[in-house]
Design an enzyme around this catalytic site. Structure first.
Site, PDB file in Angstrom:
ATOM      1  N   HIS A 339       0.876  -1.268   0.038  1.00  0.00           N
ATOM      2  CA  HIS A 339      -0.058   0.167   0.103  1.00  0.00           C
ATOM      3  C   HIS A 339       0.826   1.265  -0.035  1.00  0.00           C
ATOM      4  CE1 HIS A 339      -3.362   2.498   0.498  1.00  0.00           C
ATOM      5  NE2 HIS A 339      -3.838   2.261   1.793  1.00  0.00           N
ATOM      6  N   TYR A 471     -12.609   6.769  10.778  1.00  0.00           N
ATOM      7  CA  TYR A 471     -11.893   7.255   9.785  1.00  0.00           C
ATOM      8  C   TYR A 471     -12.540   6.778   8.226  1.00  0.00           C
ATOM      9  CZ  TYR A 471      -7.506   7.884   6.678  1.00  0.00           C
ATOM     10  OH  TYR A 471      -7.023   8.154   5.533  1.00  0.00           O
ATOM     11  N   THR A 484      -4.979  10.759  -0.719  1.00  0.00           N
ATOM     12  CA  THR A 484      -6.251  10.778  -0.048  1.00  0.00           C
ATOM     13  C   THR A 484      -6.168  11.789   1.045  1.00  0.00           C
ATOM     14  OG1 THR A 484      -5.395   9.252   1.813  1.00  0.00           O
ATOM     15  CG2 THR A 484      -6.625   8.118  -0.294  1.00  0.00           C
TER      16      THR A 484
END
Length: 729
Positions: A339, A471, A484
């Protein structure tokens, strides 16, 4: 999709049209911080928070803001950074010492393939998906992948540079690095804890194997991989070292490299591969195990005659530092992706295209006998050139062998036992809610994403009686090198909603009103985050710029309010489309929930992961919460024979619908059409001239040395007899 008809559709053609992520004012961010954190604080804590914010605004804040402004301007003028937070956000992924398994890497579970027989065949499904993935890599190399858009606006494609040939590499004494080999041309295959590779792309970037070639390659690999029993291969499963804390993995990797030159070259082959194809000798018994297998593999401890235990689960059959395409023995497939350099939206685009390509190939197989053209009236989704290798020996599978002294074998064993502890302490539970979905929520003029977000906060409140930090990442790829921003669901409106819905004396009208108000407020927060008006990346960058300039971290960042906001109990994300059955990840704190969800027209898919929490009980509470919320929604089948609406009433109805549509934004999936502007007068114009399609890597990536095709073809152990090579390939 791919498109070679226009240079405007070149993958990176519109990078130069993107604005930079705006840097908000300090005052605006701090004002929003107070509002954002308020629902998590007591009355006394709120007053303390205001004092701490005011102190930061009067002391350290302005100096750090000025340093950040100068840093952002310097990065823009020198062309070294895409945004004020890019370097710092990369470090947030690469600097921590924790294992990436269950802490960082997300997963997808794909829907079954269109051909029911083939989708249940492991070799056939793996070959079909791998062939489409290689075609996607070829098209990306030639920059013919159509660039992403969101509501007619271009999105940044920079992350695609780190999709293939990329590897997260641990470093001794420093943070990890994401290294990318732009000339990557081979695929690594993992089966029964053993590693193989085969050539997939030619020197010109064209595909040099077809689907049948891959079937034969995988058949040969299976024959070789099953020669050794799992009690032997598990003790030599080098991939399990990628599950270690990063400093330990760096030390272990250095030991592997130091053991022999052969080991060093083998690791180069792995690092430089397009991706890793994982063939799992496991058939998940249910959807929960299918999800957990994609997240961390299975746990299956066995014993031999002398009672020495060994790990026979799939958890060791992984390489977590790279993009992994995983196929189980029953044909169930998914991915687990590193990621650090790519987000869910990028991985979803890749998976969507290869899944759709499989669907079209199936349609072509049906219609090609009816229609004269070879595509059978259905053009391929991924239009890559396939030129099978002229030399059979260049595409045969080869085995990677390692020289592993006892100290490395010990490391492997201890890495497995540590990983097994984590797996035993974790739980993944899937809730597939089919009562209603996007269609009904839209019919009631509410945002589906906001509705689902509130369902999770309410479920937790019903179970524990507390409003907690929640979140949701929001896509900012509308900006150059954007990734993001954070949306916090636990707003004051959400708190009122939760308290009203758990109040026995509250009426249905009151409940519905608070639901609508909370969804509208959440949607406006999503829109702020989407357009670069969020607060958390800004605050994070302020903290990091202090460290970068050797300034002591201001007390604001160790305050109770800041800590409560960042202790995310409900870490959630919306990512999906019809190609996916599930999406998920692990919790980000020990007492938290990691919840990936997919909103469908007639339902919602949740994958819920925890450590030592009542995961299944939370899922059941969430299901009942959705049922209760659905009872107040108007059904989609209502029919009115007569309707008299004045012009003013019609205007108000259209206005309400438009506001809801503009506020709504799927984090990773598709949203309804509306206009969203990504420009900002505070950051200046985008670059005057478009960047070259093949512009260099983002500053946070490192270019990896490429292995020549000649060197690659001469390495590894050929596992297929030469006469069979000529016959089959």
């Amino acid at each position: 999709m791919t498109d070679t008809s226009s240079s405007n559709k070149s993958t990176y053609a519109r990078q130069g049209d993107l604005a930079r992520l705006p840097l908000p004012s300090l005052e605006e961010t701090l004002e929003r911080f107070i509002t954002t954190v308020s629902p998590l604080l007591t009355s006394e804590e709120k007053e303390t928070c205001k004092i701490e914010v005011d102190n930061f605004l009067q002391t350290d804040g302005p100096k750090l803001q000025q340093l950040l402004v100068e840093y952002d301007e310097r990065g823009r003028s020198e062309g070294t950074l895409g945004s004020f937070v890019e370097e710092f956000w990369s470090d947030a992924y690469l600097a921590p010492d924790s294992s990436v398994v269950m802490n960082l890497n997300p997963f997808f579970v794909l829907e079954d393939g269109p051909d029911n027989n083939r989708s249940k065949d492991q070799c056939g499904r793996a070959a079909s998906l791998t062939f489409s993935a290689i075609k996607f890599a070829s098209s990306l190399k030639k920059e013919t992948i159509v660039p992403d858009e969101f509501r007619g606006k271009p999105l940044c494609m920079d992350q695609f540079r780190a999709l293939f040939g990329a590897s997260r590499v641990p470093k001794i004494g420093e943070r990890d690095a994401v290294e990318v080999d732009p000339e990557s041309s081979h695929v690594v295959v993992l089966q029964n804890n053993q590693m193989y590779f085969f050539q997939a792309l030619g020197p010109d970037g064209s595909v040099c194997v077809n689907e049948q070639d891959i079937v034969e390659i995988l058949t040969a690999i299976k024959t070789d991989a099953t020669k050794l029993p799992p009690d032997i291969t598990s003790r030599n499963s080098l991939g399990v070292l990628t599950t270690l804390p990063r400093k330990e993995w760096a030390d272990a990797r250095n030991m592997v490299v130091s053991a022999s030159e052969q080991n060093e070259t083998a690791l180069e082959v792995i690092d430089g591969a397009l991706f890793v194809l994982v063939i799992d000798d496991v058939k998940p018994k249910d959807i929960h195990e299918a999800a957990s297998n994609m997240l961390h593999g299975t746990y299956d401890l066995r014993s031999r005659d002398n009672l020495i235990d060994y790990q026979a689960g799939s958890c060791c059959n992984r390489w977590y530092d790279k993009l992994q395409l995983i196929v189980c023995s029953d044909g169930r497939a998914g991915i687990n992706f590193e990621h650090s350099a790519i987000d869910g939206h990028t991985a979803l685009r890749f998976v969507s295209d290869i899944f759709a390509d499989n669907v079209v190939q199936f349609a072509q197989s049906i219609t090609k006998t009816i229609y004269s053209n070879h595509d059978g009236m259905f053009p391929s989704i991924i239009q890559a050139e396939v030129k099978r290798a002229s030399s059979n020996n260049s595409v045969v599978p080869k085995k990677l062998s390692f020289e592993l002294p006892q100290k490395i074998l010990d490391k492997i064993y201890f890495a497995e036992t540590i990983l097994s502890d984590q797996i035993v302490a974790s739980e993944t539970y899937v809730l597939e809610f089919t009562g209603y979905g996007k269609t009904l929520i839209v019919r009631n003029k509410m945002s589906p994403d906001s509705f689902v977000q509130l369902s999770m906060q309410l479920a937790h409140y019903r179970l524990y009686g507390k409003i907690v930090s929640q979140y949701e990442p929001v896509l900012t790829k509308g900006f150059y090198h954007g990734r993001t921003e954070a949306m916090r669901t636990a707003t004051d409106k959400a708190a009122t909603f939760c308290k009203t819905w758990t109040n026995p004396s509250a009426t249905d009208e009151q409940k519905l009103l608070t639901l609508r108000e909370a969804t509208v407020y959440h949607s406006s927060g999503i829109k702020n985050a989407l357009t670069g008006k969020g607060i958390e990346r800004h605050l994070f960058a302020l903290k990091c710029i202090a460290d970068k300039n050797n300034i002591p971290t201001p007390g604001f960042f160790s305050s109770n309010a800041y800590a409560k906001l960042n202790h995310t109990i409900l870490s959630t994300s919306n990512c999906g489309n019809p190609s996916l059955r599930l999406f998920g990840f692990g919790p980000v704190v020990q007492d938290g929930f990691g919840i990936g969800y997919i909103i469908r027209d007639g339902g919602v898919q949740y994958s819920i992961s925890t450590k030592h929490r009542q995961t299944e009980r939370f899922a059941h509470t969430l299901k009942q919460t959705l049922i209760d919320m659905g009872k107040l929604l108007q059904p989609t089948t209502s029919l009115k024979v007569e309707c008299s609406i004045t012009g003013k009433q019609n205007f108000e109805m259209n206005k309400a619908t438009t506001e809801y549509l503009e506020a709504y934004c799927d984090t990773y999936g598709e949203g309804p059409q509306s206009t969203v502007s990504f420009s900002s007068s505070t950051v200046g114009p985008p670059p005057a001239t478009p960047r070259a399609p093949s512009a260099g890597f983002a500053r946070v990536l490192q270019k990896q040395s490429s292995m020549s095709l000649k060197r690659l073809s001469s390495f590894g152990v050929d596992i297929t007899p030469k006469e069979e090579n000529r016959k089959n390939l």
